[in-house]
Design a protein around this motif. Structure first.
Motif, PDB file in Angstrom:
ATOM      1  N   ALA A   1      37.209  10.153  47.011  1.00  0.00           N
ATOM      2  CA  ALA A   1      37.223  11.066  45.861  1.00  0.00           C
ATOM      3  C   ALA A   1      38.504  10.898  45.056  1.00  0.00           C
ATOM      4  O   ALA A   1      38.476  10.848  43.815  1.00  0.00           O
ATOM      5  N   LYS A   2      39.613  10.794  45.756  1.00  0.00           N
ATOM      6  CA  LYS A   2      40.900  10.636  45.075  1.00  0.00           C
ATOM      7  C   LYS A   2      40.978   9.288  44.365  1.00  0.00           C
ATOM      8  O   LYS A   2      41.418   9.214  43.218  1.00  0.00           O
ATOM      9  N   THR A   3      40.538   8.234  45.012  1.00  0.00           N
ATOM     10  CA  THR A   3      40.608   6.888  44.451  1.00  0.00           C
ATOM     11  C   THR A   3      39.740   6.751  43.201  1.00  0.00           C
ATOM     12  O   THR A   3      40.149   6.147  42.213  1.00  0.00           O
TER      13      THR A   3
ATOM     14  N   ASP B   1      38.606   9.316  41.452  1.00  0.00           N
ATOM     15  CA  ASP B   1      38.793  10.502  40.613  1.00  0.00           C
ATOM     16  C   ASP B   1      37.465  11.215  40.362  1.00  0.00           C
ATOM     17  O   ASP B   1      37.055  11.434  39.216  1.00  0.00           O
ATOM     18  N   ILE B   2      36.776  11.506  41.466  1.00  0.00           N
ATOM     19  CA  ILE B   2      35.499  12.210  41.421  1.00  0.00           C
ATOM     20  C   ILE B   2      35.572  13.398  42.368  1.00  0.00           C
ATOM     21  O   ILE B   2      36.526  13.530  43.148  1.00  0.00           O
ATOM     22  N   SER B   3      34.562  14.251  42.323  1.00  0.00           N
ATOM     23  CA  SER B   3      34.536  15.418  43.203  1.00  0.00           C
ATOM     24  C   SER B   3      34.280  14.998  44.647  1.00  0.00           C
ATOM     25  O   SER B   3      33.727  13.917  44.907  1.00  0.00           O
ATOM     26  N   GLN B   4      34.668  15.859  45.567  1.00  0.00           N
ATOM     27  CA  GLN B   4      34.420  15.614  46.986  1.00  0.00           C
ATOM     28  C   GLN B   4      32.917  15.517  47.256  1.00  0.00           C
ATOM     29  O   GLN B   4      32.482  14.701  48.061  1.00  0.00           O
TER      30      GLN B   4
END
Length: 73
Positions: A24-26, A28-31
């Motif tokens: 998600a962080k990589t 840049d999306i929701s969990q």
């Protein structure tokens, strides 16, 4: 040493959570979106099968594998 399958399953679930969070962080999306991507990946299928020994790979390596899958689809 007693082998407890519940402990192994718990550790694997914790690894899944770390992978989803990093994905998600990589990206840049929701969990939730990362969870959907991860659970529908071949990497998840292979990671769930301990015979492939992917559980020994780093979380970052496995996120890279999921991302490579996304690029080829």
């Amino acid at each position: 040493m007693v082998k407890n399958p519940l402990i192994n399953e718990t550790l694997l679930q914790m690894k899944f959570a770390r992978i989803v969070s990093l994905l998600a962080k990589t990206l840049d999306i929701s969990q939730v979106r990362a969870l959907d991507i991860f659970y529908n990946s071949d990497t998840y299928k292979h990671l769930s099968n301990l015979e492939f020994h992917l559980h020994n790979r780093s979380d970052a390596y496995l996120v890279d594998e999921v991302m490579l899958e996304l690029q080829t689809k």
